[in-house]
Scaffold this motif. Sequence first.
Motif, PDB file in Angstrom:
ATOM      1  N   ASP A  27     -14.043 -21.861  -9.802  1.00 54.04           N
ATOM      2  CA  ASP A  27     -13.108 -20.747  -9.767  1.00 54.04           C
ATOM      3  C   ASP A  27     -11.724 -21.378  -9.569  1.00 54.04           C
ATOM      4  N   ASP A  29      -8.057 -19.562  -8.828  1.00 52.82           N
ATOM      5  CA  ASP A  29      -7.173 -19.056  -7.775  1.00 52.82           C
ATOM      6  C   ASP A  29      -7.952 -18.972  -6.453  1.00 52.82           C
ATOM      7  N   ASP A 252     -13.989 -18.925  -3.898  1.00 53.30           N
ATOM      8  CA  ASP A 252     -13.446 -18.420  -2.631  1.00 53.30           C
ATOM      9  C   ASP A 252     -13.883 -16.987  -2.360  1.00 53.30           C
ATOM     10  N   ASP A 257     -17.475 -14.989  -7.261  1.00 56.84           N
ATOM     11  CA  ASP A 257     -17.920 -16.373  -7.462  1.00 56.84           C
ATOM     12  C   ASP A 257     -19.307 -16.673  -6.888  1.00 56.84           C
TER      13      ASP A 257
HETATM   14 CA    CA Z   1     -10.775 -16.919  -6.865  1.00 60.84          CA
END
Ligand code: CA
Length: 305
Positions: A27, A29, A252, A257
């Motif tokens: 992932d 960001d 995160d 995710d």
């Molecule tokens: Ca993310």
Amino acid sequence: ASSAKYLTGDGTAIKEFLDKFDTFLFDCDGVLWSGDHVFDGVPETLLLLRSKGKRIVFVTNNSTKTRQDYVEKLAGMGIEAGADDVFGSSYSAAVYIARILQLPPGKDKVFVIGEAGVERELAAEGVPFLGGTDPAFRRDITPADFAGLADGSLLDPAVGAVLCGLDFHVNYLKLAHGLHYLRRGARFLATNTDSTLPMHRDLFLGAGSCSAPLVGAVGEQPLSLGKPSQAMMDAVEGKFRLDRARTCMVGDRLNTDIKFGVDGKLGGTLHVLTGVNSKADWEAENAVAVPSFYADKLSDLRDCE
Ligand code: CA
Ligand code: PLP
């Protein structure tokens, strides 16, 4: 429910973790960067993984950008990648529509609620579309629009699908077009359904909040082509010929995710605590997904020697 193994300081545990996997799905960001700020040590950590022969794929739900946009963003942060190393939700949707959905001729146009990233990935896959960033849809709805939508005279008969991503210009006119295509049988698709979008250490409306009015109006959920949808995992697997047991998803966010990796029965999931969710979120009774590993930050993986 806290079964996640903490990857910290102890080089042996980190080495054991790395030895389990050949491919890491990252992932972006919240893991590599926050907005435009790359986290310390991230480029070096990715270089280290590559030097150990690990394959790295960047998997993002951000539908506003193309794979090439991500290559440029990554390069600006000191991370080398090619378009084929990036799998974004707009690309995922375009590939799904062009190669799997295969809308019949004469019904093969897509009405887009979304930004240029969606349009450009559709165009690259040869999928015709309308709506999107077209200024003709950036205005107030009029009485003539209501009439033309109701009798169908304003609708393109070739539209066979409505695709929703994050749209910073979402408005009643576009949503009304989307609704009327759906009411006439168009397939309901979304690049991703994240309800929120992390920015400036706060949360804004995500792509799921742009499709939500249509969900309410038609009483149906879209097929999402972003994390945690397994339609995206299948597409990633097909493209990269993943050995799921030897693949780890790093993220995160639990409901995108980590759920993506858990539902996809990957060999492991790594939750890094630099983004949306905290450790307490998966320790909670009703956690949406529990990772198999966690670390304070991605660059902690450098302590493997
Ligand atoms: Ca993310
Ligand atoms: N959608 C948009 C528009 C974004 O800007 C972001 C983060 O930058 C995301 C989704 C979430 O992306 P990721 O899956 O990389 O965390």
